[in-house]
Design a protein around this motif. Sequence first.
Motif, PDB file in Angstrom:
ATOM      1  N   ILE A  20      52.156  13.032   0.677  1.00 18.77           N
ATOM      2  CA  ILE A  20      53.440  13.593   0.246  1.00 18.77           C
ATOM      3  C   ILE A  20      53.865  14.719   1.186  1.00 18.77           C
ATOM      4  N   TYR A  21      52.925  15.546   1.582  1.00 17.19           N
ATOM      5  CA  TYR A  21      53.199  16.667   2.483  1.00 17.19           C
ATOM      6  C   TYR A  21      53.699  16.156   3.838  1.00 17.19           C
ATOM      7  N   ALA A  22      53.021  15.150   4.383  1.00 22.14           N
ATOM      8  CA  ALA A  22      53.431  14.585   5.674  1.00 22.14           C
ATOM      9  C   ALA A  22      54.798  13.906   5.572  1.00 22.14           C
ATOM     10  N   THR A  23      55.042  13.203   4.485  1.00 17.57           N
ATOM     11  CA  THR A  23      56.333  12.544   4.293  1.00 17.57           C
ATOM     12  C   THR A  23      57.457  13.568   4.189  1.00 17.57           C
ATOM     13  N   GLY A  24      57.230  14.625   3.431  1.00 17.71           N
ATOM     14  CA  GLY A  24      58.230  15.691   3.339  1.00 17.71           C
ATOM     15  C   GLY A  24      58.470  16.350   4.684  1.00 17.71           C
ATOM     16  N   GLY A  25      57.412  16.507   5.471  1.00 15.56           N
ATOM     17  CA  GLY A  25      57.559  17.067   6.809  1.00 15.56           C
ATOM     18  C   GLY A  25      58.389  16.173   7.710  1.00 15.56           C
ATOM     19  N   ILE A  26      58.175  14.874   7.609  1.00 14.25           N
ATOM     20  CA  ILE A  26      58.959  13.923   8.415  1.00 14.25           C
ATOM     21  C   ILE A  26      60.432  14.010   8.034  1.00 14.25           C
ATOM     22  N   VAL A  27      60.720  14.106   6.746  1.00 16.22           N
ATOM     23  CA  VAL A  27      62.106  14.235   6.285  1.00 16.22           C
ATOM     24  C   VAL A  27      62.719  15.530   6.812  1.00 16.22           C
ATOM     25  N   GLY A  28      61.965  16.616   6.758  1.00 14.24           N
ATOM     26  CA  GLY A  28      62.480  17.906   7.213  1.00 14.24           C
ATOM     27  C   GLY A  28      62.742  17.947   8.708  1.00 14.24           C
ATOM     28  N   VAL A  29      61.871  17.338   9.494  1.00 18.93           N
ATOM     29  CA  VAL A  29      62.063  17.319  10.946  1.00 18.93           C
ATOM     30  C   VAL A  29      63.194  16.368  11.317  1.00 18.93           C
ATOM     31  N   ALA A  30      63.230  15.203  10.689  1.00 16.60           N
ATOM     32  CA  ALA A  30      64.272  14.225  11.014  1.00 16.60           C
ATOM     33  C   ALA A  30      65.657  14.742  10.633  1.00 16.60           C
ATOM     34  N   GLN A  32      66.477  17.873  10.637  1.00 18.01           N
ATOM     35  CA  GLN A  32      66.692  19.152  11.327  1.00 18.01           C
ATOM     36  C   GLN A  32      67.195  20.219  10.358  1.00 18.01           C
ATOM     37  N   PHE A  33      66.501  20.303   9.205  1.00 20.47           N
ATOM     38  CA  PHE A  33      66.851  21.311   8.214  1.00 20.47           C
ATOM     39  C   PHE A  33      66.533  22.695   8.757  1.00 20.47           C
ATOM     40  N   ARG A  34      67.160  23.696   8.131  1.00 22.49           N
ATOM     41  CA  ARG A  34      66.871  25.065   8.529  1.00 22.49           C
ATOM     42  C   ARG A  34      65.392  25.343   8.255  1.00 22.49           C
ATOM     43  N   GLY A  35      64.696  25.890   9.208  1.00 22.38           N
ATOM     44  CA  GLY A  35      63.263  26.124   9.078  1.00 22.38           C
ATOM     45  C   GLY A  35      62.462  24.858   9.290  1.00 22.38           C
ATOM     46  N   TRP A  36      62.948  23.960  10.147  1.00 27.88           N
ATOM     47  CA  TRP A  36      62.273  22.680  10.359  1.00 27.88           C
ATOM     48  C   TRP A  36      60.883  22.864  10.962  1.00 27.88           C
ATOM     49  N   GLN A  37      60.582  24.049  11.480  1.00 26.62           N
ATOM     50  CA  GLN A  37      59.249  24.306  12.020  1.00 26.62           C
ATOM     51  C   GLN A  37      58.191  24.231  10.912  1.00 26.62           C
ATOM     52  N   PHE A  38      58.582  24.646   9.706  1.00 23.33           N
ATOM     53  CA  PHE A  38      57.665  24.506   8.575  1.00 23.33           C
ATOM     54  C   PHE A  38      57.416  23.030   8.268  1.00 23.33           C
ATOM     55  N   ALA A  39      58.443  22.206   8.467  1.00 19.82           N
ATOM     56  CA  ALA A  39      58.290  20.766   8.248  1.00 19.82           C
ATOM     57  C   ALA A  39      57.356  20.167   9.291  1.00 19.82           C
ATOM     58  N   PHE A  41      54.919  21.747  10.721  1.00 24.61           N
ATOM     59  CA  PHE A  41      53.584  22.138  10.252  1.00 24.61           C
ATOM     60  C   PHE A  41      53.144  21.236   9.096  1.00 24.61           C
ATOM     61  N   GLY A  42      54.087  20.862   8.228  1.00 31.74           N
ATOM     62  CA  GLY A  42      53.778  19.979   7.100  1.00 31.74           C
ATOM     63  C   GLY A  42      53.274  18.622   7.553  1.00 31.74           C
ATOM     64  N   ILE A  43      53.850  18.106   8.638  1.00 34.85           N
ATOM     65  CA  ILE A  43      53.376  16.820   9.173  1.00 34.85           C
ATOM     66  C   ILE A  43      51.930  16.961   9.645  1.00 34.85           C
ATOM     67  N   THR A 107      59.194  20.001   1.836  1.00 34.48           N
ATOM     68  CA  THR A 107      57.738  19.987   1.789  1.00 34.48           C
ATOM     69  C   THR A 107      57.172  20.681   0.560  1.00 34.48           C
ATOM     70  N   VAL A 108      58.030  21.157  -0.335  1.00 34.40           N
ATOM     71  CA  VAL A 108      57.518  21.938  -1.469  1.00 34.40           C
ATOM     72  C   VAL A 108      56.716  21.060  -2.439  1.00 34.40           C
TER      73      VAL A 108
END
Length: 186
Positions: A20-30, A32-39, A41-43, A107-108
Amino acid sequence: MGKIEWAMWANEQALAAGLIYATGGIVGVAGQFRGWQFAAFGIAAGVFVCLLEYPRSKRAKGTSVERTGQYCFTVCVKAFGPLTRNYYFRAFLHAALCVPGGFMLATVLGSVCLAIASLIYLSAAIHGEHWEPILPRTEPPKRVGESIKEPPQNPPPRPPPELRRKKVDNLETAAYDNPMSVTINE
């Protein structure tokens, strides 16, 4: 009533949390949400947690069923020695990995799931559990089918052995004698 093996539950929870964490990270990076660096890290954290948690531990008693392809991951996890065998270490590692995921909405959910897995691992450590690898068996398991020499000749339902027909070449002696008297009540 049996003792609860907390580590088994923590392993399943942490593996799902890593996915779930990796999937949320992929969504956040793809996205380009604000703070995508946390995403990002989530991946990385999600993949690391999945690799760490994929091999199951040997159960204290009962059968231990390993996951498909677990052996190569077991060797890697076993190579880190006491760090990966100690559930206190895993609890604090998962707790530390889940903190950055709380700063981004994508990623929450993975972060909360990983925090729950961390608490379950802490409970397992308090109860004295530790990780033991499931190693392949050295001797092959005994096959049950080898004890059966030849299959039965007649289909079920089978009569008791003393009432079974005997094969005889003479047709008159081969007749089946019914021990019960058969009469027609009219």
